[in-house]
Scaffold this motif. Structure first.
Motif, PDB file in Angstrom:
ATOM      1  N   THR A   1      31.470  24.842  37.136  1.00  0.00           N
ATOM      2  CA  THR A   1      31.108  23.552  37.789  1.00  0.00           C
ATOM      3  C   THR A   1      31.368  23.617  39.299  1.00  0.00           C
ATOM      4  O   THR A   1      30.556  23.898  40.274  1.00  0.00           O
ATOM      5  CB  THR A   1      32.091  22.478  37.213  1.00  0.00           C
ATOM      6  N   ASN A   2      32.743  23.657  39.725  1.00  0.00           N
ATOM      7  CA  ASN A   2      33.104  23.736  41.252  1.00  0.00           C
ATOM      8  C   ASN A   2      33.819  24.750  41.691  1.00  0.00           C
ATOM      9  O   ASN A   2      34.152  25.198  42.830  1.00  0.00           O
ATOM     10  CB  ASN A   2      33.863  22.228  41.662  1.00  0.00           C
ATOM     11  N   ILE A   3      33.824  25.883  40.921  1.00  0.00           N
ATOM     12  CA  ILE A   3      34.482  27.081  41.118  1.00  0.00           C
ATOM     13  C   ILE A   3      33.442  28.445  41.097  1.00  0.00           C
ATOM     14  O   ILE A   3      33.071  28.579  40.048  1.00  0.00           O
ATOM     15  CB  ILE A   3      35.623  27.300  40.428  1.00  0.00           C
ATOM     16  N   VAL A   4      33.674  29.114  42.149  1.00  0.00           N
ATOM     17  CA  VAL A   4      33.157  30.588  42.219  1.00  0.00           C
ATOM     18  C   VAL A   4      34.176  31.525  41.639  1.00  0.00           C
ATOM     19  O   VAL A   4      35.315  31.780  42.543  1.00  0.00           O
ATOM     20  CB  VAL A   4      32.218  30.900  43.070  1.00  0.00           C
ATOM     21  N   HIS A   5      34.060  32.311  40.729  1.00  0.00           N
ATOM     22  CA  HIS A   5      35.229  33.429  40.271  1.00  0.00           C
ATOM     23  C   HIS A   5      34.575  34.779  40.571  1.00  0.00           C
ATOM     24  O   HIS A   5      33.415  35.048  40.060  1.00  0.00           O
ATOM     25  CB  HIS A   5      35.390  33.265  38.841  1.00  0.00           C
ATOM     26  N   VAL A   6      35.164  35.718  41.246  1.00  0.00           N
ATOM     27  CA  VAL A   6      34.693  37.101  41.476  1.00  0.00           C
ATOM     28  C   VAL A   6      35.490  38.116  41.088  1.00  0.00           C
ATOM     29  O   VAL A   6      36.996  37.674  41.248  1.00  0.00           O
ATOM     30  CB  VAL A   6      34.493  36.901  43.081  1.00  0.00           C
ATOM     31  N   ALA A   7      35.118  39.233  40.483  1.00  0.00           N
ATOM     32  CA  ALA A   7      36.093  40.220  40.149  1.00  0.00           C
ATOM     33  C   ALA A   7      35.528  41.692  40.563  1.00  0.00           C
ATOM     34  O   ALA A   7      34.307  41.772  40.649  1.00  0.00           O
ATOM     35  CB  ALA A   7      36.182  40.119  38.862  1.00  0.00           C
ATOM     36  N   VAL A   8      36.364  42.245  41.073  1.00  0.00           N
ATOM     37  CA  VAL A   8      36.162  43.899  41.359  1.00  0.00           C
ATOM     38  C   VAL A   8      36.908  44.692  40.139  1.00  0.00           C
ATOM     39  O   VAL A   8      38.162  44.703  40.589  1.00  0.00           O
ATOM     40  CB  VAL A   8      36.423  44.422  42.494  1.00  0.00           C
ATOM     41  N   GLU A   9      36.274  45.329  39.258  1.00  0.00           N
ATOM     42  CA  GLU A   9      37.078  46.009  38.251  1.00  0.00           C
ATOM     43  C   GLU A   9      36.683  47.674  38.520  1.00  0.00           C
ATOM     44  O   GLU A   9      35.452  48.040  38.144  1.00  0.00           O
ATOM     45  CB  GLU A   9      36.781  45.825  36.913  1.00  0.00           C
ATOM     46  N   GLY A  10      37.479  48.407  38.782  1.00  0.00           N
ATOM     47  CA  GLY A  10      37.221  50.055  38.876  1.00  0.00           C
ATOM     48  C   GLY A  10      38.561  50.684  39.214  1.00  0.00           C
ATOM     49  O   GLY A  10      39.486  50.429  38.508  1.00  0.00           O
ATOM     50  N   ASP A  11      38.616  51.643  40.037  1.00  0.00           N
ATOM     51  CA  ASP A  11      39.607  52.320  40.487  1.00  0.00           C
ATOM     52  C   ASP A  11      40.646  51.317  41.090  1.00  0.00           C
ATOM     53  O   ASP A  11      41.997  51.597  40.988  1.00  0.00           O
ATOM     54  CB  ASP A  11      39.456  53.414  41.314  1.00  0.00           C
ATOM     55  N   GLU A  12      40.327  49.955  41.643  1.00  0.00           N
ATOM     56  CA  GLU A  12      40.947  49.078  42.198  1.00  0.00           C
ATOM     57  C   GLU A  12      40.657  47.713  41.560  1.00  0.00           C
ATOM     58  O   GLU A  12      39.397  47.846  40.953  1.00  0.00           O
ATOM     59  CB  GLU A  12      40.850  49.223  43.788  1.00  0.00           C
ATOM     60  N   TYR A  13      41.458  46.843  41.656  1.00  0.00           N
ATOM     61  CA  TYR A  13      41.205  45.708  40.948  1.00  0.00           C
ATOM     62  C   TYR A  13      41.508  44.366  41.866  1.00  0.00           C
ATOM     63  O   TYR A  13      42.275  44.502  42.615  1.00  0.00           O
ATOM     64  CB  TYR A  13      41.899  45.374  39.601  1.00  0.00           C
ATOM     65  N   TRP A  14      40.139  43.614  42.061  1.00  0.00           N
ATOM     66  CA  TRP A  14      40.564  42.586  43.019  1.00  0.00           C
ATOM     67  C   TRP A  14      39.799  41.259  42.166  1.00  0.00           C
ATOM     68  O   TRP A  14      39.218  41.229  41.366  1.00  0.00           O
ATOM     69  CB  TRP A  14      39.679  42.858  44.436  1.00  0.00           C
ATOM     70  N   TYR A  15      40.432  39.996  42.679  1.00  0.00           N
ATOM     71  CA  TYR A  15      40.010  38.688  42.182  1.00  0.00           C
ATOM     72  C   TYR A  15      39.960  37.834  43.144  1.00  0.00           C
ATOM     73  O   TYR A  15      40.852  37.611  43.930  1.00  0.00           O
ATOM     74  CB  TYR A  15      40.908  38.422  40.780  1.00  0.00           C
ATOM     75  N   GLY A  16      38.974  36.972  43.077  1.00  0.00           N
ATOM     76  CA  GLY A  16      38.680  35.733  44.053  1.00  0.00           C
ATOM     77  C   GLY A  16      38.390  34.672  43.357  1.00  0.00           C
ATOM     78  O   GLY A  16      37.700  34.499  42.422  1.00  0.00           O
ATOM     79  N   ASP A  17      38.878  33.470  43.795  1.00  0.00           N
ATOM     80  CA  ASP A  17      38.364  32.156  43.427  1.00  0.00           C
ATOM     81  C   ASP A  17      38.037  31.325  44.757  1.00  0.00           C
ATOM     82  O   ASP A  17      38.760  31.449  45.744  1.00  0.00           O
ATOM     83  CB  ASP A  17      39.419  31.745  42.538  1.00  0.00           C
ATOM     84  N   PHE A  18      37.038  30.563  44.622  1.00  0.00           N
ATOM     85  CA  PHE A  18      36.503  29.711  45.723  1.00  0.00           C
ATOM     86  C   PHE A  18      36.195  28.468  45.084  1.00  0.00           C
ATOM     87  O   PHE A  18      35.246  28.119  44.500  1.00  0.00           O
ATOM     88  CB  PHE A  18      35.134  30.647  46.217  1.00  0.00           C
ATOM     89  N   ALA A  19      37.185  27.533  45.270  1.00  0.00           N
ATOM     90  CA  ALA A  19      36.867  26.056  44.778  1.00  0.00           C
ATOM     91  C   ALA A  19      36.401  25.245  45.520  1.00  0.00           C
ATOM     92  O   ALA A  19      37.036  25.067  46.557  1.00  0.00           O
ATOM     93  CB  ALA A  19      38.236  25.810  44.029  1.00  0.00           C
ATOM     94  N   LEU A  20      35.486  24.520  45.304  1.00  0.00           N
ATOM     95  CA  LEU A  20      34.967  23.118  46.100  1.00  0.00           C
ATOM     96  C   LEU A  20      35.876  22.120  45.618  1.00  0.00           C
ATOM     97  O   LEU A  20      36.454  21.868  44.620  1.00  0.00           O
ATOM     98  CB  LEU A  20      33.393  22.896  45.690  1.00  0.00           C
ATOM     99  N   PRO A  21      35.769  21.086  46.430  1.00  0.00           N
ATOM    100  CA  PRO A  21      36.636  19.849  45.811  1.00  0.00           C
ATOM    101  C   PRO A  21      36.382  19.380  44.546  1.00  0.00           C
ATOM    102  O   PRO A  21      34.924  19.406  44.282  1.00  0.00           O
ATOM    103  CB  PRO A  21      36.272  18.691  47.277  1.00  0.00           C
ATOM    104  N   GLU A  22      37.253  18.820  44.081  1.00  0.00           N
ATOM    105  CA  GLU A  22      36.777  18.177  42.740  1.00  0.00           C
ATOM    106  C   GLU A  22      35.749  17.286  42.519  1.00  0.00           C
ATOM    107  O   GLU A  22      35.666  16.271  43.358  1.00  0.00           O
ATOM    108  CB  GLU A  22      38.239  17.574  41.975  1.00  0.00           C
ATOM    109  N   GLY A  23      34.818  17.455  41.764  1.00  0.00           N
ATOM    110  CA  GLY A  23      33.791  16.498  41.605  1.00  0.00           C
ATOM    111  C   GLY A  23      32.586  16.994  42.105  1.00  0.00           C
ATOM    112  O   GLY A  23      31.533  16.293  42.340  1.00  0.00           O
ATOM    113  N   SER A  24      32.738  18.233  42.859  1.00  0.00           N
ATOM    114  CA  SER A  24      31.445  18.760  43.343  1.00  0.00           C
ATOM    115  C   SER A  24      30.931  19.870  42.544  1.00  0.00           C
ATOM    116  O   SER A  24      31.710  20.555  41.852  1.00  0.00           O
ATOM    117  CB  SER A  24      31.961  19.527  45.022  1.00  0.00           C
ATOM    118  N   ASN A  25      29.740  20.277  42.579  1.00  0.00           N
ATOM    119  CA  ASN A  25      29.213  21.451  41.914  1.00  0.00           C
ATOM    120  C   ASN A  25      29.020  22.579  43.079  1.00  0.00           C
ATOM    121  O   ASN A  25      29.012  22.196  44.192  1.00  0.00           O
ATOM    122  CB  ASN A  25      27.841  21.067  41.424  1.00  0.00           C
ATOM    123  N   VAL A  26      29.078  23.650  42.604  1.00  0.00           N
ATOM    124  CA  VAL A  26      29.061  24.802  43.728  1.00  0.00           C
ATOM    125  C   VAL A  26      27.583  24.590  44.516  1.00  0.00           C
ATOM    126  O   VAL A  26      26.526  24.542  43.659  1.00  0.00           O
ATOM    127  CB  VAL A  26      29.080  26.063  43.061  1.00  0.00           C
TER     128      VAL A  26
END
Length: 186
Positions: free
Chosen positions: A62-87
């Protein structure tokens, strides 16, 4: 809502790295992180991940983009738009730490390798976003994150394509004869 999407939907800001005004770059997927000296999360490093050295994952809910890097290193990102918005494409300023951001404001969080911000400020821009039959097919996203009110920043660029054919190299077969072996005395 995304349920109203049919066929191919492309949202583009042509000035931000697309091959044409009608779609995203065909360049293989990558995630680049550039950390200023003094940035706690990235430790002042430049890091780059591709499908050749990591598994890059992107999903949208809905309003959140989830990003992940999985390998020798691990990173996670979340990018949220205001509630009620679509990406959607656009710049989202005055973001604070997701998931503790006010529901009416954007939120973000990039963490990994045992490091995360207790509080943060920043912004993110979604330059390109493509769906096919309600499934995300590509995204171009940039962000800047400042931990704990510091001026040092972590800047990131996400370019992801679901159809990226790049794969990590396969294990060597046969196993190299000069590969490290434990000392037989132990």
């Amino acid at each position: 809502s995304r349920a109203a999407f049919s066929g191919i939907i492309v949202a583009t800001l042509a000035a931000c790295g697309s091959d044409s005004p009608t779609g995203p770059s065909r360049e293989p997927s990558f995630i680049r992180l550039e950390s200023d000296p003094g940035d706690y999360i990235g430790g002042g490093q430049f890091l780059e991940y591709t499908q050749a050295n990591s598994v890059l994952k992107v999903s949208v809910s809905t309003n959140i983009v989830h990003v992940a890097v999985e390998g020798d290193e691990y990173w996670y990102g979340d990018f949220a738009l205001p509630e009620g918005s679509n990406v959607a494409t656009g710049t989202y300023s005055a973001a604070t730490r997701y998931p503790f951001n006010p529901k009416t404001a954007p939120g973000l969080s990039w963490s990994g390798e045992g490091r995360g911000c207790n509080d943060l400020t920043g912004s993110f821009t979604i330059d390109n976003l493509t769906y096919v039959n309600e499934a995300i097919e590509s995204i171009d996203l940039r962000f800047e994150q400042h931990c704990g009110g510091r001026s040092a920043a972590l800047r990131g660029t996400v370019h992801w394509r679901a159809d990226d054919p790049t794969r990590p190299p396969k294990p060597a077969n046969p196993v190299p004869a000069d590969l490290w072996k434990p000392d037989p005395a132990f």
